[in-house]
Design a protein around this motif. Sequence first.
Motif, mmCIF file in Angstrom:
data_model
loop_
_atom_site.group_PDB
_atom_site.id
_atom_site.type_symbol
_atom_site.label_atom_id
_atom_site.label_comp_id
_atom_site.label_asym_id
_atom_site.label_seq_id
_atom_site.Cartn_x
_atom_site.Cartn_y
_atom_site.Cartn_z
ATOM 1 N N VAL A 87 -2.976 -42.540 -7.139
ATOM 2 C CA VAL A 87 -2.604 -43.847 -7.685
ATOM 3 C C VAL A 87 -3.836 -44.687 -7.963
ATOM 4 C CG1 VAL A 87 -1.421 -46.016 -7.143
ATOM 5 C CG2 VAL A 87 -0.303 -43.846 -6.647
ATOM 6 N N PHE A 410 7.513 -51.510 -10.310
ATOM 7 C CA PHE A 410 7.323 -50.192 -10.911
ATOM 8 C C PHE A 410 7.342 -50.275 -12.435
ATOM 9 C CE2 PHE A 410 8.699 -46.024 -12.446
ATOM 10 C CZ PHE A 410 7.818 -45.192 -11.772
ATOM 11 N N PHE A 414 4.331 -49.120 -14.622
ATOM 12 C CA PHE A 414 4.572 -48.057 -15.597
ATOM 13 C C PHE A 414 4.099 -48.482 -16.983
ATOM 14 C CE2 PHE A 414 7.336 -45.469 -18.379
ATOM 15 C CZ PHE A 414 7.043 -44.207 -17.877
ATOM 16 N N ASN A 417 0.418 -48.443 -17.140
ATOM 17 C CA ASN A 417 -0.045 -47.055 -17.125
ATOM 18 C C ASN A 417 -0.095 -46.461 -18.531
ATOM 19 O OD1 ASN A 417 -0.833 -44.851 -15.249
ATOM 20 N ND2 ASN A 417 0.913 -43.794 -16.164
ATOM 21 N N MET A 434 4.474 -40.152 -10.880
ATOM 22 C CA MET A 434 5.478 -41.187 -11.122
ATOM 23 C C MET A 434 6.861 -40.712 -10.656
ATOM 24 S SD MET A 434 4.468 -44.062 -12.484
ATOM 25 C CE MET A 434 3.218 -44.864 -13.488
#
Length: 627
Positions: A87, A410, A414, A417, A434
């Motif tokens: 992470v 999240f 996400f 990301n 993930m």
Amino acid sequence: MKFALCLITGLVIGLVQGFYLPGVAPTDYDKEQQVPLLVNSLTPASNLKDGGGLSSVISYDYYFKSFNFCKPKDGPKKQSESLGSIVFGDRIFDSPFELYMLKNETCKKLCTANYNARDATFVQRRMWQDYMQNWLIDGLPAAREATDADTNQKFYSAGFPLGSADLSEGEFGLNNHYNIKVEYHTTRTGKYRVVGVIVDAVSSNNKPDDKGNVKCDSNERVILDTHKDDQEVTYTYSVSWVESPTPWATRWDKYLHVYDPKIHWFSLVNSVIIVMFLTAMVATILLRALRKDIARYNEIDLTEDVQEDSGWKLIHGDVFRSPKNRMLLSVLLGSGTQLFVMAGVTLLFALLGFLSPSNRGSLTTVMILLYTLFGFVGGFVSAKFYKTFGGESWKLNMLMTPLVVPGFIFTVFFALNFFLIFAKSSGAVPLGTMIALVAIWFAISAPLSAAGSFLGFKKAGFSFPVRTNQIPRQIPPQPTYLKPIPSMLIAGILPFGAIFVELYFILNSIWFHKLYYMFGFLFLCYGLMIVTSAAVTILMTYFMLTSENYHWQWRSFFLSGSASIYIFLHAVIYWAGKLSLGGFISNVLYLGYSLLISIVIFILTGTIGFLSSFFFVKKIYSSIKID
């Protein structure tokens, strides 16, 4: 059922790999036994050309195509990593370097790489942004020797530069020769342990002869031409082994250097003074005022037939009225309590030495693990307060508690990301990780949260010392300092002031990829933040009640949570004044992650403020007589 048990077991084992107990398992080597050299992502460092700021937040794999670094014969093999390490952007591979204990090497050829114009432009850009190479030998980062300008103390600074810059000529020399110095310690049994790694990387335009041999004696630097293709660069390295008196148990001491220790102590003393002053002020004001109020409210005037109420006693029939959006408030309180317990236990583990201060991956793994396991606490608290507020949709509360806050975090994570994936950064979390995070959440945390919610609804809610009237009172006009925005700005500055300097060191560690290990300071600052948040919220809540404003539930949450506003403003001011992040993606990532950190702190501190105000209000209204 068996599949679910296997999945949960595998996930827990993967998480536990993040634990590291310093001094438990040293590696002993024999003479001429191979010592593996692993390579990690290239990360940006402090850009001295731009006043010590940061030019990028994007990291790259060591074997990213444009770098053209030498690869092992059979191709690079990925090393196993903990969940937290992945992470945080660590991508560890093996390397073609061959190191053998006590065997010195001089100018050993690694490979010859070819650079085209596009690769040369990319590498020059990374050198301008002061990217650092990160190697690992026996778990120790390859470092360069540095000297603290203030204390003249020598220490090891993890990582070494990709290249060097000649700003007067506008040329950048690619470091293609590595002088590797490995410090070792001899044990009583005649074995050898690695206790230090220093790499002196230089740019030397060494050319192999007809037989392929290389002499590392060229004073000419390797300058990549951004207009030429097929530029050959020969990579070489030398190895020297130096005996050191440093034992294996204290080998990290040279890496864990404290910058500006006086500022750290000043921060600590300043925070303690703030908390002592604030606590003394709250205690003095409240105790004197409350004693006087309670004595007056409980006194019966026999000359009057009807006793008139005033001040905060006047709103006793409304003060425990159910707040608006009670479902959302309950969910936030559950998630905030979950964060509160997770942060406290994690810091306690780190303070006691159960986590390696050098491996941020293990710390993050433990945080994820504890937050997952404490889903039971979050579900119980959410259900308990939802029932206290008179809520009846207990199934919806049970569903929303493990989904709203983690789902929001999240989703933002996400989305950010995707920017990392677009930039081809090693910091992009793989899809498999993930999916693992989602699986952990739904397989472990959500059931625990549901169990906590079920137990919370089975038990009775908090009882109130007074009854609530059916018709709400009208709230009189409030003074300026008790209006929402001014009161939040007043209340938030004090908790922020208690953690300001320590927050600087934490964010500096995150963005500049430095080791953070001062968990004693952090644990104490965490305690100071709790006390400050509780004290200032109780004081402002008391002022609200004396002004006959009984909408204190949400206000207490926002009053304490407003410290996050200053945290985000601090990040924005630092971004505008000190950073020169190149490119749209780096700016979005910096601001996005800063906003995400601020929201998490808002939920944490807001919960502290509400809980302290809740029990304070219960206490004072149970101390007076109500007809």
